[in-house]
Motif scaffolding. Structure first.
Motif, PDB file in Angstrom:
ATOM      1  N   PHE A   1      18.101 -24.737 -32.252  1.00  0.00           N
ATOM      2  CA  PHE A   1      18.328 -23.371 -32.566  1.00  0.00           C
ATOM      3  C   PHE A   1      17.336 -22.343 -32.080  1.00  0.00           C
ATOM      4  N   ASP A   2      16.036 -22.816 -31.911  1.00  0.00           N
ATOM      5  CA  ASP A   2      15.201 -21.929 -31.190  1.00  0.00           C
ATOM      6  C   ASP A   2      15.176 -21.973 -29.932  1.00  0.00           C
ATOM      7  N   LEU A   3      15.648 -22.864 -28.972  1.00  0.00           N
ATOM      8  CA  LEU A   3      15.646 -23.047 -27.867  1.00  0.00           C
ATOM      9  C   LEU A   3      17.112 -22.180 -27.468  1.00  0.00           C
ATOM     10  N   ARG A   4      18.072 -21.921 -28.364  1.00  0.00           N
ATOM     11  CA  ARG A   4      19.330 -21.353 -27.882  1.00  0.00           C
ATOM     12  C   ARG A   4      18.885 -19.918 -28.137  1.00  0.00           C
TER      13      ARG A   4
ATOM     14  N   ALA B   1      25.741 -28.949 -22.487  1.00  0.00           N
ATOM     15  CA  ALA B   1      24.467 -29.768 -22.990  1.00  0.00           C
ATOM     16  C   ALA B   1      25.092 -31.166 -23.731  1.00  0.00           C
ATOM     17  N   ALA B   2      24.204 -32.198 -23.240  1.00  0.00           N
ATOM     18  CA  ALA B   2      24.436 -33.561 -23.657  1.00  0.00           C
ATOM     19  C   ALA B   2      24.489 -33.905 -25.271  1.00  0.00           C
ATOM     20  N   GLU B   3      23.761 -32.698 -25.823  1.00  0.00           N
ATOM     21  CA  GLU B   3      23.503 -32.889 -27.120  1.00  0.00           C
ATOM     22  C   GLU B   3      23.313 -31.504 -27.770  1.00  0.00           C
ATOM     23  N   PRO B   4      23.453 -31.228 -29.090  1.00  0.00           N
ATOM     24  CA  PRO B   4      23.175 -29.963 -29.729  1.00  0.00           C
ATOM     25  C   PRO B   4      21.734 -29.521 -29.406  1.00  0.00           C
TER      26      PRO B   4
ATOM     27  N   TYR C   1      28.201 -25.000 -24.506  1.00  0.00           N
ATOM     28  CA  TYR C   1      29.170 -26.058 -25.136  1.00  0.00           C
ATOM     29  C   TYR C   1      28.335 -27.285 -25.177  1.00  0.00           C
ATOM     30  N   PRO C   2      28.477 -28.122 -26.441  1.00  0.00           N
ATOM     31  CA  PRO C   2      28.030 -29.419 -26.466  1.00  0.00           C
ATOM     32  C   PRO C   2      29.128 -30.475 -25.566  1.00  0.00           C
TER      33      PRO C   2
ATOM     34  N   ASP D   1      16.672 -31.997 -19.337  1.00  0.00           N
ATOM     35  CA  ASP D   1      17.559 -32.873 -18.695  1.00  0.00           C
ATOM     36  C   ASP D   1      19.090 -32.884 -19.621  1.00  0.00           C
ATOM     37  N   ARG D   2      18.878 -32.121 -20.760  1.00  0.00           N
ATOM     38  CA  ARG D   2      19.961 -32.226 -21.494  1.00  0.00           C
ATOM     39  C   ARG D   2      21.242 -31.551 -21.050  1.00  0.00           C
ATOM     40  N   VAL D   3      20.730 -30.436 -20.092  1.00  0.00           N
ATOM     41  CA  VAL D   3      21.934 -29.674 -19.083  1.00  0.00           C
ATOM     42  C   VAL D   3      22.720 -30.625 -18.307  1.00  0.00           C
ATOM     43  N   VAL D   4      24.101 -30.818 -18.701  1.00  0.00           N
ATOM     44  CA  VAL D   4      24.860 -31.663 -18.115  1.00  0.00           C
ATOM     45  C   VAL D   4      25.649 -30.735 -16.687  1.00  0.00           C
TER      46      VAL D   4
END
Length: 279
Positions: A59-62, A53-56, A86-87, A24-27
């Motif tokens: 790094f592991d997820l990226r 994304a709503a927040e940074p 992008y954030p 749910d961080r994906v905008v």
């Protein structure tokens, strides 16, 4: 121009993997480039996508998302995928920096690139792509792009457009010279009409105003239509002369004081001196 079904399926697959990774961080997830501008050419165009994304993101997820989008894992039906995450803080304000969390290129015909540091490399392509998305990008997930992406002032956009043409103004013979010419055409039409056009459409609009370079512009458009494997050989010196003409016209489109500032920055870069940073 109709998008092939295999590309439509691929867009859905990429969107699903972005949402699976960040929840749910994906905008939103949006098209940009040729897909957004209705000029996707099978066999030549890349697939250009950006997500917000709503927040940074961790790094592991990226890194995990990059592995999932690698063309050796998820087949890309185009020349390649150019993906930027992008954030929300980058896209929701009028910024000229790169400001990304991920910049990732993958594909059979695309040089691979992975960056998690927005300070790497030139920044000008990113605000241009965000402006194209704001104008024409399709939302694969999330609200309309025009509601999410902040508008940049025209003068700021002209500055980054000039920087993008300057970066291509000394083309080498083994580069995609037709692409450099068409980017120059798109820069001219943006300065004239204050909107972004697809590359071939920009070339057609440019023809009446390029004089002796009309033959070059027509050849570049025909080459672009023929695909990467059948590109027309263009003369680098003629391409260089055209791009220098484009730069002269773009600089003349700037307000006088801003034009002096851009000239100062350009001279500072050429001499190795300190230059004003874009923010």
């Amino acid at each position: 121009m109709a998008v092939p079904q295999e590309v439509t399926r691929y867009l859905a697959d990429v969107t699903a993997r972005v949402r699976d990774s960040f929840g749910d961080r994906v905008v939103g997830v949006y098209t940009t480039g040729s897909l957004a501008l209705g000029d996707y050419h099978a066999g030549r165009s890349d697939i250009d996508l950006m997500a917000v994304a709503a927040e940074p993101a961790d790094f592991d997820l990226r890194r995990q998302l990059v592995r999932q989008l690698d063309h050796r894992v998820l087949h890309c039906p185009a020349a390649g995928l150019e993906f930027v995450l992008y954030p929300l803080t980058t896209v929701s304000r009028p910024r000229l920096d790169a400001g990304y969390l991920i910049n990732f290129n993958t594909g059979a015909a695309l040089p691979p690139a992975t960056s998690f540091d927005p300070g790497e490399g030139p920044a000008f392509w990113y605000p241009i792509d965000r402006a194209i998305t704001r104008q024409s990008g399709a939302a694969l997930y999330g609200p309309p792009a025009s509601q999410l992406f902040a508008a940049l002032p025209l003068d700021d956009l002209l500055r980054v457009v000039i920087a993008s043409v300057e970066a291509q103004s000394d083309p080498q013979e083994d580069h995609l010279l037709d692409n450099a010419v068409l980017n120059g055409c798109r820069a001219l039409t943006f300065a004239q009409d204050r909107r972004w056009y697809a590359k071939v459409a920009a070339a057609e609009r440019t023809l009446p105003m390029v004089g002796e370079f009309a033959r070059l512009v027509s050849a570049a458009a025909a080459s672009f239509d023929s695909g990467r494997q059948q590109t027309t050989k263009l003369d680098p010196d003629t391409v260089r002369a055209f791009l220098l003409e484009v730069l002269q016209r773009l600089r003349s489109a700037l307000p006088i004081e801003l034009g002096k500032r851009v000239q100062h920055e350009r001279l500072g870069q050429a001499s190795g001196g300190e230059v004003t940073q874009m923010e």
